[in-house]
Design an enzyme around this catalytic site. Structure first.
Site, PDB file in Angstrom:
ATOM      1  N   ASN A   1      35.370  27.691  44.082  1.00 26.34           N
ATOM      2  CA  ASN A   1      34.218  27.428  43.628  1.00 26.34           C
ATOM      3  C   ASN A   1      34.171  25.865  43.192  1.00 26.34           C
ATOM      4  O   ASN A   1      34.987  25.603  42.472  1.00 26.34           O
ATOM      5  CB  ASN A   1      34.045  28.356  42.316  1.00 26.34           C
ATOM      6  CG  ASN A   1      32.570  28.097  41.532  1.00 26.34           C
ATOM      7  OD1 ASN A   1      32.057  26.921  42.231  1.00 26.34           O
ATOM      8  ND2 ASN A   1      32.270  29.028  40.810  1.00 26.34           N
TER       9      ASN A   1
ATOM     10  N   CYS B   1      26.537  25.127  38.004  1.00 31.44           N
ATOM     11  CA  CYS B   1      26.908  25.019  39.400  1.00 31.44           C
ATOM     12  C   CYS B   1      25.493  24.923  40.156  1.00 31.44           C
ATOM     13  O   CYS B   1      25.278  24.662  41.254  1.00 31.44           O
ATOM     14  CB  CYS B   1      27.348  26.605  40.008  1.00 31.44           C
ATOM     15  SG  CYS B   1      28.940  26.964  39.308  1.00 31.44           S
TER      16      CYS B   1
ATOM     17  N   HIS C   1      25.806  29.986  46.872  1.00 30.28           N
ATOM     18  CA  HIS C   1      26.851  29.313  45.924  1.00 30.28           C
ATOM     19  C   HIS C   1      27.951  30.167  46.352  1.00 30.28           C
ATOM     20  O   HIS C   1      28.101  31.267  46.312  1.00 30.28           O
ATOM     21  CB  HIS C   1      26.373  29.351  44.559  1.00 30.28           C
ATOM     22  CG  HIS C   1      27.406  29.019  43.454  1.00 30.28           C
ATOM     23  ND1 HIS C   1      28.265  27.690  43.977  1.00 30.28           N
ATOM     24  CD2 HIS C   1      27.978  29.351  42.235  1.00 30.28           C
ATOM     25  CE1 HIS C   1      29.141  27.328  42.898  1.00 30.28           C
ATOM     26  NE2 HIS C   1      28.880  28.546  41.939  1.00 30.28           N
TER      27      HIS C   1
HETATM   28  N1  ACO Z   1      45.352  38.155  38.843  1.00 30.18           N
HETATM   29  C1  ACO Z   1      45.668  39.455  38.791  1.00 30.18           C
HETATM   30  N2  ACO Z   1      45.092  40.197  37.862  1.00 30.18           N
HETATM   31  C2  ACO Z   1      43.970  39.651  37.459  1.00 30.18           C
HETATM   32  C3  ACO Z   1      43.579  38.421  37.463  1.00 30.18           C
HETATM   33  C4  ACO Z   1      44.294  37.643  38.507  1.00 30.18           C
HETATM   34  N3  ACO Z   1      43.885  36.419  38.769  1.00 30.18           N
HETATM   35  N4  ACO Z   1      42.268  38.089  36.875  1.00 30.18           N
HETATM   36  C5  ACO Z   1      42.314  39.263  35.975  1.00 30.18           C
HETATM   37  N5  ACO Z   1      42.834  40.094  36.623  1.00 30.18           N
HETATM   38  C6  ACO Z   1      42.978  41.652  35.978  1.00 30.18           C
HETATM   39  C7  ACO Z   1      42.553  41.903  34.758  1.00 30.18           C
HETATM   40  O1  ACO Z   1      43.424  41.410  33.496  1.00 30.18           O
HETATM   41  C8  ACO Z   1      42.044  43.252  34.825  1.00 30.18           C
HETATM   42  O2  ACO Z   1      43.216  44.149  34.459  1.00 30.18           O
HETATM   43  P1  ACO Z   1      43.140  45.559  33.793  1.00 30.18           P
HETATM   44  O3  ACO Z   1      42.085  46.426  34.636  1.00 30.18           O
HETATM   45  O4  ACO Z   1      44.494  45.863  33.514  1.00 30.18           O
HETATM   46  O5  ACO Z   1      42.707  45.216  32.203  1.00 30.18           O
HETATM   47  C9  ACO Z   1      41.927  43.495  35.982  1.00 30.18           C
HETATM   48  O6  ACO Z   1      42.463  42.556  36.913  1.00 30.18           O
HETATM   49  C10 ACO Z   1      40.380  43.448  36.395  1.00 30.18           C
HETATM   50  O7  ACO Z   1      39.943  42.193  35.564  1.00 30.18           O
HETATM   51  P2  ACO Z   1      38.404  41.801  35.719  1.00 30.18           P
HETATM   52  O8  ACO Z   1      38.133  40.528  35.002  1.00 30.18           O
HETATM   53  O9  ACO Z   1      37.562  42.921  35.423  1.00 30.18           O
HETATM   54  O10 ACO Z   1      38.240  41.333  37.180  1.00 30.18           O
HETATM   55  P3  ACO Z   1      36.943  41.195  38.217  1.00 30.18           P
HETATM   56  O11 ACO Z   1      36.974  41.987  39.223  1.00 30.18           O
HETATM   57  O12 ACO Z   1      35.692  40.903  37.352  1.00 30.18           O
HETATM   58  O13 ACO Z   1      37.225  39.509  38.777  1.00 30.18           O
HETATM   59  C11 ACO Z   1      36.631  37.464  38.444  1.00 30.18           C
HETATM   60  C12 ACO Z   1      37.469  38.486  38.021  1.00 30.18           C
HETATM   61  C13 ACO Z   1      37.070  37.040  39.834  1.00 30.18           C
HETATM   62  C14 ACO Z   1      36.762  36.265  37.522  1.00 30.18           C
HETATM   63  C15 ACO Z   1      35.080  37.720  38.554  1.00 30.18           C
HETATM   64  O14 ACO Z   1      34.807  38.516  37.426  1.00 30.18           O
HETATM   65  C16 ACO Z   1      34.245  36.571  38.992  1.00 30.18           C
HETATM   66  O15 ACO Z   1      34.399  35.955  40.168  1.00 30.18           O
HETATM   67  N6  ACO Z   1      33.328  36.418  37.959  1.00 30.18           N
HETATM   68  C17 ACO Z   1      32.253  35.564  38.173  1.00 30.18           C
HETATM   69  C18 ACO Z   1      32.594  33.980  38.599  1.00 30.18           C
HETATM   70  C19 ACO Z   1      31.379  33.215  38.743  1.00 30.18           C
HETATM   71  O16 ACO Z   1      30.652  33.449  39.605  1.00 30.18           O
HETATM   72  N7  ACO Z   1      31.050  32.325  38.083  1.00 30.18           N
HETATM   73  C20 ACO Z   1      29.967  31.560  38.161  1.00 30.18           C
HETATM   74  C21 ACO Z   1      29.803  30.248  38.669  1.00 30.18           C
HETATM   75  S1  ACO Z   1      31.191  29.248  37.732  1.00 30.18           S
HETATM   76  C22 ACO Z   1      30.529  27.730  37.064  1.00 30.18           C
HETATM   77  O17 ACO Z   1      29.169  27.897  36.835  1.00 30.18           O
HETATM   78  C23 ACO Z   1      31.362  26.656  36.893  1.00 30.18           C
END
Ligand code: ACO
Length: 318
Positions: A275, A113, A245
């Site tokens: 993103n 990114c 970002h």
């Molecule tokens: N819909 C519904 N529920 C979901 C989803 C979804 N799409 N995705 C995960 N869940 C559930 C999980 O299974 C979990 O359930 P559980 O508690 O029963 O186990 C719960 O929701 C929480 O999951 P987490 O993975 O802990 O959710 P989090 O709050 O971390 O959100 C996300 C996930 C949105 C992916 C977040 O971690 C994120 O944005 N991470 C960073 C992404 C980023 O910045 N990337 C960098 C740049 S990308 C690049 O370089 C190409």
């Protein structure tokens, strides 16, 4: 010594919209969850028969027009992307031909990114040391082609798009500072296992440990932003607009609060595009300009964190 400044911006956003409601039909998720956890409502998807260079071309044509630059004046093209049309040649070479520039240098740069910020730093150096007067600096991603629409942890986040700037020689400072960093130890927390020379079977979907990436992103965006602000001899309260970002609204909010920047100084368009990796700050910059959120003399902070891990922040004076 001459300085480097942005003289024109351009973007390309595909027409096709993939909404949160559409994703509900593909994976076990909901519009409410996605909005609450990421701030995203919809993202754009490029047609299957189009590629990254098609988006770059449109963004470059617009940036050239906005900077009143003829393609023949351009001295080089640098493209940040992790989704090139081919493994080789580069997207930049394809653009050299399509834009009908002189036979100037053209290359791609891979920094996740942070691709555009890395490209900006290279372009700045080339202009400041007199090797170029006008460069096209581009960030573009066709992430829908490497997204697994069965994986709810990633498919809700990513979208397609492109942005470009003309960076040119100037008498007054434009790019005040750029600070980059990387930590390859975390490579497999966010990566595309297929497509490289280690690829046994062509597997190419992006994989991510979202929670780990999230935690590191918040920390690094704060520290790297402060590094860039200090390197520009400014204080956080000198920043007029923060363009982070657009990865996750909660990351943006946490970083903004840690930097103690008021809400109105932070530009966000994640709800419409998701993103878009190296295109992300370029889409935001272009839209902020079109919405008259930037005026001459403003100090703008970009900060990006992504795959690598690789990150970069820049302070520019408009
Ligand atoms: N819909 C519904 N529920 C979901 C989803 C979804 N799409 N995705 C995960 N869940 C559930 C999980 O299974 C979990 O359930 P559980 O508690 O029963 O186990 C719960 O929701 C929480 O999951 P987490 O993975 O802990 O959710 P989090 O709050 O971390 O959100 C996300 C996930 C949105 C992916 C977040 O971690 C994120 O944005 N991470 C960073 C992404 C980023 O910045 N990337 C960098 C740049 S990308 C690049 O370089 C190409």
């Amino acid at each position: 010594m001459s300085f480097a400044k942005i003289s024109g911006t351009g973007i390309y956003i595909p027409d096709k919209i993939l909404s949160n409601k559409d994703l509900e039909a593909l994976v076990d998720t909901s519009d409410e969850w996605i909005k609450a956890r990421t701030g995203i409502s919809e993202r754009r998807i490029l047609d299957k028969d189009k590629a990254t260079s098609d988006m770059c071309y449109e963004a470059c044509v617009q940036a050239l027009k906005n900077s009143h630059t003829d393609p023949k004046e351009i001295d080089g093209i640098i493209v940040g992307t992790v989704t090139p049309d081919y493994m080789t040649p580069s997207v930049a070479c394809l653009l050299q031909d399509r834009l009908d520039t002189r036979k100037i240098f053209a290359f791609d740069l891979s920094a996740g990114c942070a691709g555009f910020i890395y490209c900006l730093n290279v372009a700045k150096a080339l202009i400041e040391n007199g090797q170029a007067k006008k460069l096209l600096v581009v960030g573009s991603e066709n992430l829908s082609k490497i997204t697994d629409y069965k994986d709810r942890g990633t498919c809700i986040l990513f979208g397609d798009g492109a942005g470009a700037v003309v960076l040119e020689e100037s008498d007054e400072p434009g790019i005040l500072s750029v600070c980059l960093g990387a930590s390859g130890k975390e490579a497999e927390l966010l990566y595309t296992p297929g497509g490289g020379s280690k690829d046994p079977n062509g597997y190419r979907f992006l994989k991510m440990e979202g929670k780990e990436v999230f935690k590191e992103a918040v920390k690094v965006i704060q520290s790297n932003s402060l590094e860039a602000i200090e390197s520009a001899n400014l204080n956080p309260n000198d920043i007029d607009l923060f363009i982070p970002h657009q990865a996750n609204m909660r990351i943006i909010e946490a970083a903004r609060e840690r930097l103690d920047l008021p809400l109105e100084k932070c530009y966000v368009n994640i709800e419409r595009y998701g993103n878009t990796s190296s295109a992300s700050v370029l889409l935001a910059l272009h839209e902020a300009l079109n919405e008259s959120k930037i005026k001459k003399g403003d100090n703008i902070l970009f900060s990006v964190f992504g795959a690598g891990f690789a990150w970069g922040s820049a302070v520019i004076k408009w």
